[in-house]
Design a protein around this motif. Structure first.
Motif, PDB file in Angstrom:
ATOM      1  N   PRO A   1     -23.937 -86.508  16.081  1.00  0.00           N
ATOM      2  CA  PRO A   1     -22.537 -85.618  15.948  1.00  0.00           C
ATOM      3  C   PRO A   1     -22.947 -84.800  14.843  1.00  0.00           C
ATOM      4  O   PRO A   1     -23.643 -85.083  13.604  1.00  0.00           O
ATOM      5  CB  PRO A   1     -21.561 -87.038  15.176  1.00  0.00           C
ATOM      6  CG  PRO A   1     -21.830 -88.285  16.235  1.00  0.00           C
ATOM      7  CD  PRO A   1     -23.337 -88.167  16.044  1.00  0.00           C
ATOM      8  N   GLY A   2     -22.440 -83.606  14.671  1.00  0.00           N
ATOM      9  CA  GLY A   2     -22.487 -82.823  13.856  1.00  0.00           C
ATOM     10  C   GLY A   2     -23.790 -81.928  13.756  1.00  0.00           C
ATOM     11  O   GLY A   2     -24.074 -81.183  12.820  1.00  0.00           O
ATOM     12  N   ARG A   3     -24.846 -82.197  14.759  1.00  0.00           N
ATOM     13  CA  ARG A   3     -25.970 -81.898  14.618  1.00  0.00           C
ATOM     14  C   ARG A   3     -26.001 -80.170  14.985  1.00  0.00           C
ATOM     15  O   ARG A   3     -26.727 -79.413  14.330  1.00  0.00           O
ATOM     16  CB  ARG A   3     -26.730 -82.291  15.686  1.00  0.00           C
ATOM     17  CG  ARG A   3     -28.418 -81.835  15.777  1.00  0.00           C
ATOM     18  CD  ARG A   3     -29.088 -82.761  16.614  1.00  0.00           C
ATOM     19  NE  ARG A   3     -30.082 -81.779  17.268  1.00  0.00           N
ATOM     20  CZ  ARG A   3     -30.171 -81.381  18.299  1.00  0.00           C
ATOM     21  NH1 ARG A   3     -29.190 -81.387  19.424  1.00  0.00           N
ATOM     22  NH2 ARG A   3     -31.030 -80.378  18.927  1.00  0.00           N
ATOM     23  N   LEU A   4     -24.999 -79.643  15.576  1.00  0.00           N
ATOM     24  CA  LEU A   4     -25.019 -78.173  16.175  1.00  0.00           C
ATOM     25  C   LEU A   4     -23.756 -77.641  15.409  1.00  0.00           C
ATOM     26  O   LEU A   4     -23.331 -76.584  15.764  1.00  0.00           O
ATOM     27  CB  LEU A   4     -25.003 -78.174  17.526  1.00  0.00           C
ATOM     28  CG  LEU A   4     -26.259 -78.551  18.131  1.00  0.00           C
ATOM     29  CD1 LEU A   4     -26.223 -78.360  19.651  1.00  0.00           C
ATOM     30  CD2 LEU A   4     -27.419 -78.044  17.743  1.00  0.00           C
ATOM     31  N   ARG A   5     -23.307 -78.076  14.270  1.00  0.00           N
ATOM     32  CA  ARG A   5     -21.876 -77.734  13.565  1.00  0.00           C
ATOM     33  C   ARG A   5     -22.278 -76.226  13.131  1.00  0.00           C
ATOM     34  O   ARG A   5     -21.294 -75.342  13.230  1.00  0.00           O
ATOM     35  CB  ARG A   5     -21.476 -78.550  12.614  1.00  0.00           C
ATOM     36  CG  ARG A   5     -22.543 -78.738  11.198  1.00  0.00           C
ATOM     37  CD  ARG A   5     -21.876 -79.745  10.248  1.00  0.00           C
ATOM     38  NE  ARG A   5     -22.729 -79.710   9.074  1.00  0.00           N
ATOM     39  CZ  ARG A   5     -24.008 -80.357   9.222  1.00  0.00           C
ATOM     40  NH1 ARG A   5     -24.431 -80.978  10.246  1.00  0.00           N
ATOM     41  NH2 ARG A   5     -24.680 -80.534   8.074  1.00  0.00           N
ATOM     42  N   ARG A   6     -23.290 -75.735  12.583  1.00  0.00           N
ATOM     43  CA  ARG A   6     -23.579 -74.461  12.151  1.00  0.00           C
ATOM     44  C   ARG A   6     -23.539 -73.394  13.291  1.00  0.00           C
ATOM     45  O   ARG A   6     -22.993 -72.424  13.170  1.00  0.00           O
ATOM     46  CB  ARG A   6     -24.773 -74.286  11.375  1.00  0.00           C
ATOM     47  CG  ARG A   6     -24.882 -75.088   9.979  1.00  0.00           C
ATOM     48  CD  ARG A   6     -26.036 -74.947   9.221  1.00  0.00           C
ATOM     49  NE  ARG A   6     -25.986 -75.677   8.058  1.00  0.00           N
ATOM     50  CZ  ARG A   6     -27.116 -76.108   7.504  1.00  0.00           C
ATOM     51  NH1 ARG A   6     -28.229 -76.053   7.986  1.00  0.00           N
ATOM     52  NH2 ARG A   6     -26.751 -76.897   6.197  1.00  0.00           N
ATOM     53  N   VAL A   7     -24.074 -73.772  14.430  1.00  0.00           N
ATOM     54  CA  VAL A   7     -24.233 -72.928  15.594  1.00  0.00           C
ATOM     55  C   VAL A   7     -22.704 -72.938  16.185  1.00  0.00           C
ATOM     56  O   VAL A   7     -22.151 -71.737  16.599  1.00  0.00           O
ATOM     57  CB  VAL A   7     -25.021 -73.329  16.746  1.00  0.00           C
ATOM     58  CG1 VAL A   7     -25.011 -72.747  17.854  1.00  0.00           C
ATOM     59  CG2 VAL A   7     -26.441 -73.361  16.112  1.00  0.00           C
ATOM     60  N   ASP A   8     -21.945 -74.121  16.122  1.00  0.00           N
ATOM     61  CA  ASP A   8     -20.609 -74.039  16.638  1.00  0.00           C
ATOM     62  C   ASP A   8     -19.705 -73.018  15.794  1.00  0.00           C
ATOM     63  O   ASP A   8     -18.814 -72.144  16.164  1.00  0.00           O
ATOM     64  CB  ASP A   8     -20.076 -75.527  16.468  1.00  0.00           C
ATOM     65  CG  ASP A   8     -20.646 -76.481  17.692  1.00  0.00           C
ATOM     66  OD1 ASP A   8     -21.481 -75.824  18.408  1.00  0.00           O
ATOM     67  OD2 ASP A   8     -20.327 -77.496  17.457  1.00  0.00           O
ATOM     68  N   ARG A   9     -19.873 -73.183  14.496  1.00  0.00           N
ATOM     69  CA  ARG A   9     -19.161 -71.965  13.330  1.00  0.00           C
ATOM     70  C   ARG A   9     -19.410 -70.774  13.795  1.00  0.00           C
ATOM     71  O   ARG A   9     -18.732 -69.973  13.666  1.00  0.00           O
ATOM     72  CB  ARG A   9     -19.325 -72.611  12.194  1.00  0.00           C
ATOM     73  CG  ARG A   9     -18.536 -74.202  11.497  1.00  0.00           C
ATOM     74  CD  ARG A   9     -18.539 -74.009  10.151  1.00  0.00           C
ATOM     75  NE  ARG A   9     -18.896 -75.673   9.672  1.00  0.00           N
ATOM     76  CZ  ARG A   9     -19.539 -76.086   9.219  1.00  0.00           C
ATOM     77  NH1 ARG A   9     -20.548 -75.197   8.370  1.00  0.00           N
ATOM     78  NH2 ARG A   9     -19.467 -77.439   8.840  1.00  0.00           N
ATOM     79  N   TRP A  10     -20.768 -70.564  13.826  1.00  0.00           N
ATOM     80  CA  TRP A  10     -21.058 -69.154  14.160  1.00  0.00           C
ATOM     81  C   TRP A  10     -20.523 -68.663  15.519  1.00  0.00           C
ATOM     82  O   TRP A  10     -19.937 -67.439  15.557  1.00  0.00           O
ATOM     83  CB  TRP A  10     -22.816 -69.073  14.093  1.00  0.00           C
ATOM     84  CG  TRP A  10     -23.152 -67.676  14.431  1.00  0.00           C
ATOM     85  CD1 TRP A  10     -23.184 -66.509  13.636  1.00  0.00           C
ATOM     86  CD2 TRP A  10     -23.243 -66.995  15.977  1.00  0.00           C
ATOM     87  NE1 TRP A  10     -23.651 -65.444  14.259  1.00  0.00           N
ATOM     88  CE2 TRP A  10     -23.603 -65.656  15.516  1.00  0.00           C
ATOM     89  CE3 TRP A  10     -23.400 -67.300  17.248  1.00  0.00           C
ATOM     90  CZ2 TRP A  10     -23.953 -64.677  16.553  1.00  0.00           C
ATOM     91  CZ3 TRP A  10     -23.630 -66.626  18.311  1.00  0.00           C
ATOM     92  CH2 TRP A  10     -24.131 -65.295  17.723  1.00  0.00           C
TER      93      TRP A  10
END
Length: 93
Positions: free
Chosen positions: A14-23
């Motif tokens: 969980p949360g591993r791709l949060r930066r990509v998701d936010r972008w």
């Protein structure tokens, strides 16, 4: 048709791709809002579809009619997870 590619370890947290998701949801906000029912694809959701679900939740805020689909090459991982909710379908052969 057989899928092409390599089956990976499938480690997803969980949360591993949060930066990509936010972008995607912030920098691409105008693109998402300019489309009717934008379609986003999470390639290789791994042992758990958590990254697909997180992407959907983040994109839903800026594009409520967006659709997010998770694809996984490993048939054993796909078969092991419960059927998706929300009208999604499981495909493949």
């Amino acid at each position: 048709m057989r899928p092409e590619g390599e089956i990976t370890r499938g480690t997803t947290n969980p949360g591993r791709l949060r930066r990509v998701d936010r972008w995607i949801s912030q920098a691409q906000r105008a693109v998402l809002r300019a489309r009717d029912r934008p379609l986003l694809v999470d390639l290789g959701f791994g042992a758990s579809p958590v990254t697909t679900v997180e992407l959907y939740r983040r994109v839903l805020v800026v594009a409520p009619d967006a659709e997010v689909v998770g694809l996984e090459i490993d048939p054993l991982r796909v078969a092991a997870r419960p059927p998706p909710a929300g009208g999604a379908a499981r495909g493949g052969r």
